[in-house]
Motif scaffolding. Sequence first.
Motif, PDB file in Angstrom:
ATOM      1  N   THR A 291       0.818  -1.277  -0.029  1.00 39.03           N
ATOM      2  CA  THR A 291      -0.119   0.120   0.113  1.00 39.03           C
ATOM      3  C   THR A 291       0.664   1.369   0.049  1.00 39.03           C
ATOM      4  O   THR A 291       0.545   2.084  -0.795  1.00 39.03           O
ATOM      5  CB  THR A 291      -1.040   0.035   1.297  1.00 39.03           C
ATOM      6  N   SER A 295       1.258   3.774  -3.310  1.00 35.22           N
ATOM      7  CA  SER A 295       0.950   5.044  -3.014  1.00 35.22           C
ATOM      8  C   SER A 295       2.045   6.260  -3.370  1.00 35.22           C
ATOM      9  O   SER A 295       1.785   7.139  -3.905  1.00 35.22           O
ATOM     10  CB  SER A 295       0.555   5.084  -1.657  1.00 35.22           C
ATOM     11  N   PHE A 299       1.557   8.944  -6.169  1.00 35.35           N
ATOM     12  CA  PHE A 299       1.286  10.324  -5.998  1.00 35.35           C
ATOM     13  C   PHE A 299       2.305  11.288  -6.071  1.00 35.35           C
ATOM     14  O   PHE A 299       2.178  12.567  -6.034  1.00 35.35           O
ATOM     15  CB  PHE A 299       0.415  10.266  -4.615  1.00 35.35           C
ATOM     16  N   ASP A 371      -4.692   5.696 -14.046  1.00 32.59           N
ATOM     17  CA  ASP A 371      -4.880   6.230 -12.698  1.00 32.59           C
ATOM     18  C   ASP A 371      -5.861   5.645 -12.017  1.00 32.59           C
ATOM     19  O   ASP A 371      -5.671   5.017 -10.708  1.00 32.59           O
ATOM     20  CB  ASP A 371      -5.332   7.639 -12.827  1.00 32.59           C
ATOM     21  N   TRP A 374      -4.475   2.062 -10.684  1.00 38.76           N
ATOM     22  CA  TRP A 374      -3.677   2.199  -9.530  1.00 38.76           C
ATOM     23  C   TRP A 374      -4.409   2.455  -8.328  1.00 38.76           C
ATOM     24  O   TRP A 374      -4.019   2.039  -7.009  1.00 38.76           O
ATOM     25  CB  TRP A 374      -2.555   3.512  -9.622  1.00 38.76           C
ATOM     26  N   TYR A 375      -5.720   3.386  -8.145  1.00 32.22           N
ATOM     27  CA  TYR A 375      -6.221   3.501  -6.910  1.00 32.22           C
ATOM     28  C   TYR A 375      -6.887   2.389  -6.532  1.00 32.22           C
ATOM     29  O   TYR A 375      -6.946   2.070  -5.348  1.00 32.22           O
ATOM     30  CB  TYR A 375      -7.337   4.520  -7.322  1.00 32.22           C
ATOM     31  N   ILE A 378      -4.244   0.266  -4.705  1.00 33.57           N
ATOM     32  CA  ILE A 378      -4.078   0.374  -3.494  1.00 33.57           C
ATOM     33  C   ILE A 378      -4.986   0.149  -2.388  1.00 33.57           C
ATOM     34  O   ILE A 378      -5.044  -0.340  -1.279  1.00 33.57           O
ATOM     35  CB  ILE A 378      -3.760   2.059  -3.267  1.00 33.57           C
TER      36      ILE A 378
END
Length: 401
Positions: A291, A295, A299, A371, A374-375, A378
């Motif tokens: 995680t 992240s 980001f 994107d 990827w979220y 996580i």
Amino acid sequence: MSTPNNTKHSIFLLLLGSAIILAVSLGVRHAFGLFLNPMSLEFGWGREIFAFAIAMQNLVWGVAQPFVGMFADRYGTRITVIITASIYALGLFMMAHATDSTSLIISSGLLIGFGLSGTSFPILLSAVGRSVAPEKRSMAMGIASAAGSFGQFAMLPGTLGLIEWLGWSAALLVCAVLVALLLPVSWMLRESVPSGVATAKTSVAAAFKQAARHTPFWLLCMGYLVCGFQVVFIGVHLPSYLLDQQLSAQVGTAVLALVGLFNIAGTWTAGWLGGRYSKPRLLVWIYLLRTVVISLFVFLPVSALSAYLFGIAMGLLWLSTVPLTNGTIATLFGVRHLSMLTGIAFLFHQLGSFVGGWLGGWGYDVSGSYDMVWYVSIALSLIAAALNWSIRELPVEQSNA
């Protein structure tokens, strides 16, 4: 009961043979992401077509795995590897001549997917797990997994070089030859049960029912689904993601090679720690660290340096779940039907792989970026950590007592 074949020499050959097979089989498989751009550009495909074929590969791999595991439990690892490696090599040969989506799905999806089911972790690690004492089982699985990880490190730059030198089709033919060479290596796979290790005489149906009634087994499977989602999404789409960030193909290849290199240390360490600490608790920490790593990569601004650091960090966590998951299943249910039961768990891993591989391509074609995926990755890490937290590493009879 000891057997005449249960010697250090035969165990060494089993470990060495398993390591070579895993290195070649998984090394070739992890390089498929390098073929996404050249094949898609040559035939005018969107990224979803290639991504769907690889997603099908993972789905077929997963669906076939429990049945191939049952076959291996009954007839042995050697004959299982011979059959599936032959099909794997045929799939690569046909993929080298694929010119449309149908031929790509049949070759890279159906044939290679089935071939992988007998030349990857559930079959080879189960053979290792049956042949060593329980206190050494996690470590032995970690060694075999780590050696298999070396294939990813070696094959990625080698495959990129072949693509640039000979083209994608000839590169696949070379991979087919490498996989065919696993046939003579399979003769090193001589299994034996160490003295003092009892094997239950339960039937396949009884073993399945026992696992089906055991909630921690399904929690372990669901956590493994997350692992599959993440590693296939990253393995297939990271090179293209980095190209989108204006980095070169060499950077993407180097990052995946770093994943393979540091995965050697990660899987070895996981196997070593699994012999000393709770394996489910170690899985919790792996998913929590994933995680954090994903992240930070998503980001923060992407550069060559951040990509290399991501490869190193993810490498340490990449397949470290494998010896811990397989070792936990061996502790819970014993080794008699280990190939089948780890195959069921791996089916969930591959369901996640299917979604991760396909969703990456679909999401990109729809939104123009990765994107969203990827979220999702996580969020799934946090869910997997929570699922593994409640698992108790006790044999089924004791945990039900």
